[in-house]
Design a protein around this motif. Structure first.
Motif, short mmCIF file in Angstrom:
data_model
loop_
_atom_site.label_atom_id
_atom_site.label_comp_id
_atom_site.label_asym_id
_atom_site.label_seq_id
_atom_site.Cartn_x
_atom_site.Cartn_y
_atom_site.Cartn_z
N SER A 317 0.82 -1.23 0.00
CA SER A 317 0.00 0.00 0.00
C SER A 317 0.85 1.27 0.00
O SER A 317 0.66 2.16 0.82
CB SER A 317 -0.95 0.00 1.20
OG SER A 317 -1.78 -1.14 1.20
N VAL A 318 1.76 1.37 -0.95
CA VAL A 318 2.62 2.56 -1.06
C VAL A 318 1.78 3.75 -1.52
O VAL A 318 1.07 3.67 -2.53
CB VAL A 318 3.77 2.31 -2.03
CG1 VAL A 318 4.60 3.58 -2.24
CG2 VAL A 318 4.66 1.18 -1.53
N ARG A 319 1.86 4.86 -0.79
CA ARG A 319 1.10 6.07 -1.12
C ARG A 319 2.02 7.29 -1.01
O ARG A 319 2.75 7.44 -0.02
CB ARG A 319 -0.08 6.26 -0.15
CG ARG A 319 -1.00 5.04 -0.03
CD ARG A 319 -1.84 4.82 -1.25
NE ARG A 319 -2.84 3.80 -1.06
CZ ARG A 319 -2.76 2.55 -1.50
NH1 ARG A 319 -1.67 2.15 -2.17
NH2 ARG A 319 -3.73 1.69 -1.31
N PHE A 320 1.95 8.17 -2.01
CA PHE A 320 2.75 9.39 -2.02
C PHE A 320 1.90 10.59 -1.63
O PHE A 320 0.73 10.68 -2.00
CB PHE A 320 3.35 9.63 -3.40
CG PHE A 320 4.48 8.69 -3.75
CD1 PHE A 320 5.79 9.06 -3.48
CD2 PHE A 320 4.23 7.46 -4.33
CE1 PHE A 320 6.84 8.20 -3.80
CE2 PHE A 320 5.27 6.60 -4.64
CZ PHE A 320 6.58 6.97 -4.38
N SER A 321 2.52 11.54 -0.90
CA SER A 321 1.84 12.80 -0.60
C SER A 321 1.69 13.61 -1.87
O SER A 321 2.39 13.36 -2.87
CB SER A 321 2.66 13.59 0.43
OG SER A 321 3.95 13.89 -0.09
N PRO A 322 0.78 14.59 -1.89
CA PRO A 322 0.57 15.39 -3.11
C PRO A 322 1.85 16.04 -3.63
O PRO A 322 2.04 16.16 -4.85
CB PRO A 322 -0.45 16.44 -2.67
CG PRO A 322 -1.21 15.77 -1.56
CD PRO A 322 -0.20 14.94 -0.84
N ASP A 323 2.75 16.47 -2.72
CA ASP A 323 4.00 17.11 -3.18
C ASP A 323 5.13 16.09 -3.37
O ASP A 323 6.24 16.46 -3.74
CB ASP A 323 4.44 18.21 -2.21
CG ASP A 323 4.72 17.67 -0.80
OD1 ASP A 323 4.75 16.44 -0.60
OD2 ASP A 323 4.90 18.50 0.11
N GLU A 324 4.83 14.82 -3.10
CA GLU A 324 5.77 13.71 -3.29
C GLU A 324 7.02 13.83 -2.43
O GLU A 324 8.05 13.23 -2.73
CB GLU A 324 6.12 13.54 -4.77
CG GLU A 324 4.92 13.19 -5.61
CD GLU A 324 5.24 12.96 -7.07
OE1 GLU A 324 6.37 13.27 -7.49
OE2 GLU A 324 4.35 12.48 -7.80
N LYS A 325 6.92 14.57 -1.32
CA LYS A 325 8.06 14.68 -0.40
C LYS A 325 8.04 13.57 0.65
O LYS A 325 9.07 13.27 1.25
CB LYS A 325 8.04 16.05 0.28
CG LYS A 325 8.33 17.21 -0.66
CD LYS A 325 8.34 18.53 0.09
CE LYS A 325 8.65 19.69 -0.86
NZ LYS A 325 8.64 21.00 -0.14
N THR A 326 6.87 13.00 0.87
CA THR A 326 6.77 11.89 1.82
C THR A 326 6.05 10.72 1.17
O THR A 326 5.30 10.87 0.20
CB THR A 326 6.02 12.29 3.10
OG1 THR A 326 4.67 12.63 2.77
CG2 THR A 326 6.69 13.46 3.79
#
Length: 636
Positions: A317-326
């Motif tokens: 369940s890999v999920r990226f934050s909207p800014d892709e920093k986390t």
């Protein structure tokens, strides 16, 4: 050194030379009072500001939706169901509203709801409606839902406005397609058309008008799957076993129709997804009953290096934050239920935000599995997962259970299982066998049991006993069988058609009458019915064989004690099947116990029910396999 001798030596360390204390015995509640965590869909898991993660957990005993604060780790309950299991789906662009779904008592008729702004709104009302979320448009002004509200048999595609929920039918699914994905620009959808268990096709559907287009024209048996559209909306990523035993990931360019390989491996590609901007590509392989995840930076072509200190286990369940920093994800292992982690991709820092394991259990008291293989009647190797009690040895042999997964076509995999750990903790070795017909081991292996169910696959399970008997640390005289769904069928088939193979059986939601099951499947299975009949046989022409392999019609052969578990709301295996099976076994004068859950369907959603069932398994096995009396002494 022989493997069996080596195992005996290793397991003996638990109580001898190493000086370790005997593992304490825990009740089922202790194992099940872990917390199961799930993360919402990839394109809606993070709040717009990146500060919260939309998750599901069952900390109250029933699944509900929560907002997980990524700074503090605090979890805010967003729903408060104490009956039906609720599953979080996606945040809205405003960060307050969210989508979630639940059914009624396990009847599988899921509706899609909006929460977070006043009273919940059911977006898909209707007594017989089944619906699910498909995805957002790139600008998040609208989202797509598949629903069978027009016709119970077919799932049409609808576009909902994110503000006022006005909906429009964008694809009337008379082709009986399934597994929809929609491009981020909202221009195309893709769906699968099953033809048989070995053959399928993909159709590309223009959502602004135009006819669906077949994009996988082929000859012979080839299986296709839809993964996801590329972030640029210019190509579809799909799976195919055309080029070998395993499913590879390929791309289909929409404008030209050109196809090209994306991921080629010696294991099935499970999925391919992308981060919000499309910079990162996340893919996973079904690597010998575990999940192997790769995160590729599409800008550099290099694999993303994860922070140090990552615990062992499957990345999920890999999920990226909207800014892709986390990046947030789950890690699951045999000795650790899924926990939520968050990684700072710039600083390369890792934090664990949850502690799923019940603090009453010491992790060292849990048992890690071993992937093993044994030979069946015809020499075919059967991949399996073996769990051994810590104190099992030649001097202290353990009774054992052969575990059969559901399906047909499922797979037993590594990872935390409260039921498995409870059994092993109470002294039972477990061999989770992936008989022929299981997924994950190539298409040849997968189709070896087509229209041979209850025959060749059953022999694989019978030969599992012979394998267990070859191991030091196993009590050769005390070996039973347990399974759920199709695995439950295999339990009853073993007791009816191989009555001397096992000492006891536990059937959990299992089919016992294929004649009834295959003629009473839910209407919403219409898209899969042809493929199911291809694998199992068409009731119109194969009724005689279905009767021949149905344990109910051969219940007179059953001589060993059996425990049967059933959900009253099960739409797949109707309660009447288990009712009749219990009555038939009783007529033989054979011990049979029946546990009926009035608020469950095909599988467990409620923690208390899981606990009750697991306690019933151990109590039954203690009496009929170990031979213990009510006071705990051996009855032998």
């Amino acid at each position: 050194m022989k493997r069996s001798i080596l195992l005996s030596a290793v397991f003996a360390l638990a109580t001898t030379g190493a000086g370790l204390a005997k593992t304490p015995t825990y009740d089922a509640a202790t194992f099940y009072k872990t917390t199961d965590y799930l993360i919402a869909s990839p394109d809606g898991a993070y709040s717009p500001d990146g500060g919260k993660l939309l998750i599901t957990n069952n900390s109250t005993g029933v699944f509900n939706a929560y907002a997980l604060d990524l700074k503090t780790g605090e979890q805010e309950a967003l729903t408060n169901s104490d009956t039906n299991a609720v599953f979080a789906v996606s945040y809205f662009p405003d960060g307050e509203r969210f989508l979630y779904t639940f059914d009624q008592g396990g009847n599988e008729l899921n509706h899609l709801y909006v929460g977070g702004a006043g009273e919940p709104t059911d977006l898909t009302p209707g007594e017989k409606v089944k619906a699910s979320f498909v995805g957002w448009t790139d600008d998040r002004s609208a989202f797509f839902v598949e629903s069978n509200e027009r016709d119970e048999r077919f799932f049409d595609l609808y576009r909902y406005d994110a503000d006022d929920f006005d909906k429009a039918l964008v694809f009337q699914n008379d082709l009986a397609l399934s597994g929809f994905e929609v491009s981020r620009d909202g221009a195309f959808a893709a769906g699968i058309k099953p033809d048989s268990s070995a053959n399928s096709n993909i159709y590309l559907v223009p959502l602004n008008g135009g006819e669906p287009r077949l994009i996988t024209e082929h000859e012979g048996d080839i299986s296709y799957d839809v993964y996801e559209f590329t972030p640029e909306s210019d190509a579809l990523v799909f799976g195919t076993d055309e080029h070998g035993e395993f499913s590879q990931a390929w791309t289909h360019t929409i404008a030209t129709g050109e196809k090209a390989p994306l991921i080629e491996a010696d294991w099935d590609v499970l999925y391919v997804t992308f981060s919000p901007s499309g910079r990162y590509q996340v893919s996973a392989l079904n690597y010998d009953a575990s999940t192997a995840v790769t995160i590729l930076d599409r800008e550099t072509g290099e694999k993303l290096a994860l922070p140090k200190g990552l615990p062992r286990g499957d990345l999920q369940s890999v999920r990226f934050s909207p800014d892709e920093k986390t990046m947030s994800f789950l890690i699951n292992a045999d000795v650790s239920p899924s926990n939520v982690f968050v990684a700072d991709l710039k600083k390369k820092k890792l934090r664990q935000l949850t502690e799923a394991l019940n603090p009453a259990i010491k992790p060292e008291h849990l048992v890690s599995s071993e992937v093993v293989r044994y030979k069946s009647f015809d020499g075919l190797e059967i991949p399996s997962i073996l769990y051994m009690p810590k104190d099992a040895s030649a001097e202290n042999p353990a009774p054992a259970m052969v575990m059969v997964h559901g399906g047909p076509g499922g797979q037993s995999r590594t990872g935390y299982s409260a039921m498995m750990q409870h059994l092993v903790n109470h002294g039972y070795a477990v061999l989770a066998a992936n008989n022929r017909g299981s997924s994950g081991y190539g298409k040849t292996f997968f189709h070896m049991d087509d229209k041979k169910h209850g025959e060749v696959d059953l022999q694989d399970i019978v030969y599992a006993r012979a394998y267990l008997e070859s191991l030091e640390g196993i009590d050769d005289d005390k070996i039973g069988i347990i399974g759920g769904s199709y695995g439950g069928y295999m339990v009853m088939a073993a007791l009816a058609f191989e009555p001397d193979a096992f000492n006891v059986g536990i059937d959990i939601f299992g089919v016992t009458n294929w004649v009834r099951t295959l003629t009473s499947i839910p209407p919403w299975w219409e898209a899969f019915k042809k493929a199911l009949y291809d694998e199992m046989g068409d009731p119109a022409t194969d009724g005689e064989r279905h009767r021949r392999i149905s344990p109910l019609f051969h219940a007179g052969n059953i001589t060993k004690p059996v425990l049967i578990v059933q959900g009253a709301n099960d739409p797949r295996v109707l309660q009447v099947e288990s009712d009749e099976m219990v009555a038939a076994v009783k007529a033989n004068g054979v011990p049979v116990e029946y546990v009926l859950f009035p608020d469950e369907g095909h599988g467990f959603r409620n923690r208390d029910n899981r606990i009750a069932a697991s306690e019933a398994y151990v109590k039954f096995l203690n009496q009929y396999l170990k031979g213990e009396t009510a006071g705990g002494a051996s009855g032998e």
